[in-house]
Design a protein around this motif. Structure first.
Motif, PDB file in Angstrom:
ATOM      1  N   LEU A  74      37.113  50.818  29.863  1.00  0.00           N
ATOM      2  CA  LEU A  74      37.756  49.674  30.520  1.00  0.00           C
ATOM      3  C   LEU A  74      36.793  49.087  31.544  1.00  0.00           C
ATOM      4  O   LEU A  74      36.292  49.799  32.416  1.00  0.00           O
ATOM      5  CB  LEU A  74      39.043  50.125  31.208  1.00  0.00           C
ATOM      6  CG  LEU A  74      39.773  49.105  32.090  1.00  0.00           C
ATOM      7  CD1 LEU A  74      40.217  47.903  31.276  1.00  0.00           C
ATOM      8  CD2 LEU A  74      40.974  49.763  32.771  1.00  0.00           C
ATOM      9  N   SER A  75      36.513  47.800  31.432  1.00  0.00           N
ATOM     10  CA  SER A  75      35.590  47.147  32.363  1.00  0.00           C
ATOM     11  C   SER A  75      36.094  45.748  32.689  1.00  0.00           C
ATOM     12  O   SER A  75      36.204  44.897  31.808  1.00  0.00           O
ATOM     13  CB  SER A  75      34.185  47.067  31.750  1.00  0.00           C
ATOM     14  OG  SER A  75      33.325  46.288  32.560  1.00  0.00           O
ATOM     15  N   VAL A  76      36.413  45.532  33.971  1.00  0.00           N
ATOM     16  CA  VAL A  76      36.813  44.213  34.466  1.00  0.00           C
ATOM     17  C   VAL A  76      35.970  43.905  35.699  1.00  0.00           C
ATOM     18  O   VAL A  76      35.937  44.708  36.639  1.00  0.00           O
ATOM     19  CB  VAL A  76      38.306  44.148  34.823  1.00  0.00           C
ATOM     20  CG1 VAL A  76      38.668  42.759  35.369  1.00  0.00           C
ATOM     21  CG2 VAL A  76      39.167  44.480  33.607  1.00  0.00           C
ATOM     22  N   THR A  77      35.289  42.772  35.688  1.00  0.00           N
ATOM     23  CA  THR A  77      34.414  42.412  36.810  1.00  0.00           C
ATOM     24  C   THR A  77      34.625  40.946  37.192  1.00  0.00           C
ATOM     25  O   THR A  77      35.069  40.145  36.358  1.00  0.00           O
ATOM     26  CB  THR A  77      32.932  42.615  36.441  1.00  0.00           C
ATOM     27  OG1 THR A  77      32.614  41.786  35.302  1.00  0.00           O
ATOM     28  CG2 THR A  77      32.639  44.067  36.107  1.00  0.00           C
ATOM     29  N   PRO A  78      34.305  40.569  38.434  1.00  0.00           N
ATOM     30  CA  PRO A  78      34.350  39.155  38.789  1.00  0.00           C
ATOM     31  C   PRO A  78      33.380  38.370  37.910  1.00  0.00           C
ATOM     32  O   PRO A  78      32.281  38.850  37.602  1.00  0.00           O
ATOM     33  CB  PRO A  78      33.892  39.144  40.257  1.00  0.00           C
ATOM     34  CG  PRO A  78      34.174  40.520  40.759  1.00  0.00           C
ATOM     35  CD  PRO A  78      33.950  41.424  39.593  1.00  0.00           C
ATOM     36  N   ASN A  79      33.783  37.196  37.501  1.00  0.00           N
ATOM     37  CA  ASN A  79      32.919  36.362  36.662  1.00  0.00           C
ATOM     38  C   ASN A  79      31.801  35.778  37.502  1.00  0.00           C
ATOM     39  O   ASN A  79      32.039  35.236  38.586  1.00  0.00           O
ATOM     40  CB  ASN A  79      33.740  35.248  36.007  1.00  0.00           C
ATOM     41  CG  ASN A  79      33.192  34.878  34.639  1.00  0.00           C
ATOM     42  OD1 ASN A  79      31.998  34.846  34.428  1.00  0.00           O
ATOM     43  ND2 ASN A  79      34.106  34.611  33.710  1.00  0.00           N
ATOM     44  N   GLN A  80      30.577  35.893  37.021  1.00  0.00           N
ATOM     45  CA  GLN A  80      29.425  35.397  37.777  1.00  0.00           C
ATOM     46  C   GLN A  80      29.336  33.872  37.766  1.00  0.00           C
ATOM     47  O   GLN A  80      28.707  33.285  38.638  1.00  0.00           O
ATOM     48  CB  GLN A  80      28.132  35.999  37.215  1.00  0.00           C
ATOM     49  CG  GLN A  80      28.078  37.520  37.313  1.00  0.00           C
ATOM     50  CD  GLN A  80      28.233  38.017  38.734  1.00  0.00           C
ATOM     51  OE1 GLN A  80      27.548  37.550  39.641  1.00  0.00           O
ATOM     52  NE2 GLN A  80      29.164  38.951  38.952  1.00  0.00           N
ATOM     53  N   GLN A  81      29.942  33.237  36.777  1.00  0.00           N
ATOM     54  CA  GLN A  81      29.925  31.772  36.694  1.00  0.00           C
ATOM     55  C   GLN A  81      31.362  31.258  36.693  1.00  0.00           C
ATOM     56  O   GLN A  81      32.109  31.497  35.744  1.00  0.00           O
ATOM     57  CB  GLN A  81      29.189  31.306  35.437  1.00  0.00           C
ATOM     58  CG  GLN A  81      27.722  31.739  35.398  1.00  0.00           C
ATOM     59  CD  GLN A  81      26.980  31.119  34.237  1.00  0.00           C
ATOM     60  OE1 GLN A  81      26.915  29.896  34.091  1.00  0.00           O
ATOM     61  NE2 GLN A  81      26.416  31.962  33.383  1.00  0.00           N
ATOM     62  N   ALA A  82      31.713  30.554  37.763  1.00  0.00           N
ATOM     63  CA  ALA A  82      33.097  30.110  37.952  1.00  0.00           C
ATOM     64  C   ALA A  82      33.598  29.226  36.814  1.00  0.00           C
ATOM     65  O   ALA A  82      34.799  29.235  36.509  1.00  0.00           O
ATOM     66  CB  ALA A  82      33.209  29.361  39.277  1.00  0.00           C
ATOM     67  N   LYS A  83      32.696  28.502  36.156  1.00  0.00           N
ATOM     68  CA  LYS A  83      33.148  27.590  35.091  1.00  0.00           C
ATOM     69  C   LYS A  83      33.722  28.345  33.898  1.00  0.00           C
ATOM     70  O   LYS A  83      34.454  27.787  33.079  1.00  0.00           O
ATOM     71  CB  LYS A  83      31.990  26.688  34.643  1.00  0.00           C
ATOM     72  CG  LYS A  83      30.825  27.425  34.007  1.00  0.00           C
ATOM     73  CD  LYS A  83      29.722  26.447  33.606  1.00  0.00           C
ATOM     74  CE  LYS A  83      28.532  27.175  32.980  1.00  0.00           C
ATOM     75  NZ  LYS A  83      27.464  26.228  32.594  1.00  0.00           N
ATOM     76  N   PHE A  84      33.387  29.635  33.784  1.00  0.00           N
ATOM     77  CA  PHE A  84      33.906  30.432  32.678  1.00  0.00           C
ATOM     78  C   PHE A  84      35.162  31.215  33.047  1.00  0.00           C
ATOM     79  O   PHE A  84      35.728  31.918  32.217  1.00  0.00           O
ATOM     80  CB  PHE A  84      32.831  31.403  32.173  1.00  0.00           C
ATOM     81  CG  PHE A  84      31.640  30.718  31.565  1.00  0.00           C
ATOM     82  CD1 PHE A  84      31.806  29.731  30.608  1.00  0.00           C
ATOM     83  CD2 PHE A  84      30.356  31.047  31.958  1.00  0.00           C
ATOM     84  CE1 PHE A  84      30.717  29.088  30.041  1.00  0.00           C
ATOM     85  CE2 PHE A  84      29.258  30.419  31.401  1.00  0.00           C
ATOM     86  CZ  PHE A  84      29.431  29.430  30.446  1.00  0.00           C
ATOM     87  N   GLY A  85      35.592  31.124  34.302  1.00  0.00           N
ATOM     88  CA  GLY A  85      36.786  31.841  34.720  1.00  0.00           C
ATOM     89  C   GLY A  85      36.553  32.618  35.996  1.00  0.00           C
ATOM     90  O   GLY A  85      35.474  32.564  36.602  1.00  0.00           O
ATOM     91  N   ASP A  86      37.557  33.359  36.391  1.00  0.00           N
ATOM     92  CA  ASP A  86      37.507  34.078  37.660  1.00  0.00           C
ATOM     93  C   ASP A  86      37.071  35.533  37.484  1.00  0.00           C
ATOM     94  O   ASP A  86      36.340  36.073  38.316  1.00  0.00           O
ATOM     95  CB  ASP A  86      38.884  34.015  38.325  1.00  0.00           C
ATOM     96  CG  ASP A  86      39.382  32.582  38.458  1.00  0.00           C
ATOM     97  OD1 ASP A  86      38.611  31.744  38.961  1.00  0.00           O
ATOM     98  OD2 ASP A  86      40.522  32.298  38.039  1.00  0.00           O
TER      99      ASP A  86
END
Length: 647
Positions: free
Chosen positions: A100-112
């Motif tokens: 299981l891996s959930v991380t903040p998105n590095q590029q805001a245009k692709f989501g949070d």
């Protein structure tokens, strides 16, 4: 803001509706239309039936375990992991412990946020002989996402990345909760007893720059564990026992023969130590008497214990001046505390630990004890008597091998199980001068910590006067700002670097109000706090606004700032795992720069250009200012930095 109880009840009812719906679907699968006898179709139905049953059980557990409304800050990353964990187990029920891996998105245009588990799951299945396209797994995960209050939408990108977009209403509610309840720690699953061993100067020697890192890092770690709700014991393992006290006591007897009746005026203990060391090295008769003094001290002779206490008290007084400057509280428990816990033996005794190249010297050939013995005794006392769940040694990295052997020996003896008790050496690099060599004075001596702190005070006052703050602040406010900047900058310069690495000590860099420095953050914090004063709103008005006004996040800079504020619990959770405090410094700098972007783009308080009178206050934006300041203040508190309201 809505009633949290009603919202919670609605969420439970929605979960119950989904359970009933899924149950009905299972019933329909038990009576497939047409009575087909095809084996493949039957297997498919049975597989789908098993998946649906599994999903219902997961949802039922979720329903039973759903926590009541809490004042604690929500860790969004953890909540997303919970949601995706349910979906992944439903999508791949054959795996007991799916990645299981959930991380903040590095590029805001692709989501949070982004879930990257599909690729890892495909690899695990491939090792089992099942070849599946990661993108197909990602689609199954998305299909099995349970109803939740935080995800607006998901998108599958590339080989199987799942981009997550958060609901703005969810983020807005979390911000309102933060404003109403304050910055509260995340929920605590179990309260642990935490022992942190840090600072640890030597009696009769001055604290020097080498003690700076242990003191600052250790204090900050304690503050973090304390904020999270753990029971923390801050220990100062001072060097207050050993052969050096023999020469100190012999010198005390010669220089102040009436020390038992009159307190000796030892003004400079460092000079006193150097005098005794010189005599010890050059005078054989003095050396012989020094060894006799050690024997008398270790046999607890009252006169020698009195002299030893006098020397220790002079050192304690000097140490406390440093701790007062740095706002550090700590319990002294030196090497002498553990002497009675060590059993004497005749002859040298070594302890060989499997997998370690260096043995521990438990008893010397003369029957005396060593640092190895003392550290083993201290570790046993902390495990047995303190019943510590976590023990952290904040000591320079040069002691890494020593602690590895001590910890391995304790495990071999059976004192603790590393799967149950966390015992860790949090090492750190050395402080370098601007020449990239060990930080020394111009004469080549070790830099005294008191001198360093005094120099920081002088330079911070120069900086404040350079910015003409002495013309607008009262003398008391100026003195407060001076200490805040001086000691805050010294602490932050240390904590903002990865503790494992060496770092260059530079007053010029740490007092620069540009870039990732305490000076920049303190000035930014003061400016944020001044916005409410500009709007002429007091605490009561701000609280009323927090309770009645929705935090709008329509502008992209409002949205970016809101999400950044709420990452605070995630940051603390990461530091709890790796004990790397520079992550918090990086977050505070990111928060301050994100706030600047927001403030430059979004008017909080609008004034009449001619009269300067306030004509409009955008309350929801003012609340974002207050939420930013609240998180920054708590971050400063964990770092041991004291901001001031005016600077």
């Amino acid at each position: 803001m809505g009633d949290p109880v009603k919202e919670y009840t609605a969420r439970l009812q929605q979960q119950e509706r989904e359970i009933r719906s899924l149950s009905a679907e299972i019933e329909s699968l038990r009576r497939p239309a047409g009575g087909t006898s095809e084996t493949s179709r039957l297997d498919q139905l049975r597989d789908e039936n098993a998946r649906l049953k599994y999903r219902i059980n997961v949802l039922k557990r979720s329903l039973q375990e759903a926590p009541p409304p809490s004042r604690a800050m929500t860790n969004i990353n953890q909540r997303l992991q919970d949601v995706f964990g349910v979906a992944i187990r439903a999508a791949c029920p054959e795996l007991d412990h799916p990645p299981l891996s959930v991380t903040p998105n590095q590029q805001a245009k692709f989501g949070d946020y982004q879930c990257n588990s599909a690729m890892a799951l495909a690899q695990v299945l491939r090792l089992r002989g099942v070849k599946v396209n990661p993108r197909e797994i990602a689609e199954k995960i998305v299909q099995n996402l349970p109803d939740n209050e935080l995800i607006q939408k998901t998108e599958i990108a590339g080989p199987g990345f799942i981009n997550v977009h958060l609901k703005r209403t969810f983020v807005s509610k979390l911000l309102s909760s933060l404003l109403i309840n304050g910055v509260q720690p995340p929920p605590l699953t179990s309260r642990k007893k935490v022992v942190v061993d840090f600072s640890s100067p030597n009696i009769a020697k001055e604290m020097h720059v080498g003690h700076l890192r242990s003191t600052i890092i250790g204090d900050s770690m304690c503050r973090l564990f304390e904020f999270l709700g753990h029971d923390v014991l801050r220990l100062n393992h001072v060097g207050d026992w050993g052969t050096q006290f023999g020469m100190l006591l012999a010198h005390l007897q010669d220089k102040f023969p009436n020390y038992l009746n009159e307190s000796p005026p030892i003004g400079d203990l460092q000079a006193f130590y150097k005098e005794s060391k010189k005599r010890f090295d050059e005078d054989e008769d003095f050396k012989r008497r020094a060894y006799q003094c050690v024997v008398r001290l270790q046999s607890r002779d009252p006169d020698f214990i009195r002299g030893w206490n006098l020397i220790c008290d002079v050192s304690r007084s000097e140490f406390q001046k440093v701790y007062d400057c740095l706002d550090v509280s700590i319990v002294e428990r030196g090497e002498s505390f553990y002497q009675d816990l060590m059993d004497g033996d005749e002859g040298r005794r070594l302890l060989f630990v499997p997998g370690q190249s260096v043995p521990l010297t438990v008893v010397k050939s003369d029957g005396g004890f060593t640092y190895d013995t003392s550290d083993l005794a201290a570790l046993r006392q902390r495990l047995r008597d303190e019943r510590a769940d976590v023990i952290i040694y904040v000591v320079d990295s040069g002691q890494g091998t020593h602690f590895s052997v001590v910890f391995a020996a304790a495990q071999m003896i059976g004192w603790y199980d590393p799967q149950v008790t966390r015992v860790e050496h949090a090492g750190f690099g050395v402080v370098l001068g601007e020449d990239k060599k060990k930080f020394k004075t111009r004469s080549g001596d070790t830099v005294r910590l008191r001198d360093l702190l005094d120099e920081g005070l002088r330079r911070s006052m120069d900086k404040l006067k350079e910015k003409e703050r002495d013309k607008v602040l009262t003398p008391a406010q100026l003195a407060q700002a001076q200490r805040s900047v001086a000691f805050g900058c010294i602490k932050y310069a240390d904590l903002s670097h990865n503790r494992i690495n060496d770092y260059v000590f530079s007053f010029d860099k740490m007092l620069d109000d540009r870039g990732n420095t305490a000076a920049y953050l303190l000035y930014a914090f003061t400016r944020i706090r001044s916005i409410a004063r500009l709007a002429d709103l007091d605490e009561a008005a701000l609280r009323t606004a927090a309770e009645t006004c929705e935090v709008q996040l329509e502008h992209e800079k409002e949205w970016k700032l809101g999400k950044c504020i709420l990452r605070f619990p995630e940051i603390l959770h990461k530091i709890l795992d790796d004990l790397l405090l520079h992550t918090l410094c990086d977050f505070l700098y990111e928060l301050a720069t994100t706030f600047t972007e927001f403030y430059d783009s979004c008017y909080c308080v609008e004034k009449d250009r001619q009269t300067g009178a306030v004509v409009k206050v955008n309350l929801w934006r003012l609340l974002l200012c207050e939420a930013t300041a609240a998180v920054m203040a708590k971050g400063f508190d964990i770092l041991g930095i004291k901001p001031v309201s005016r600077m």
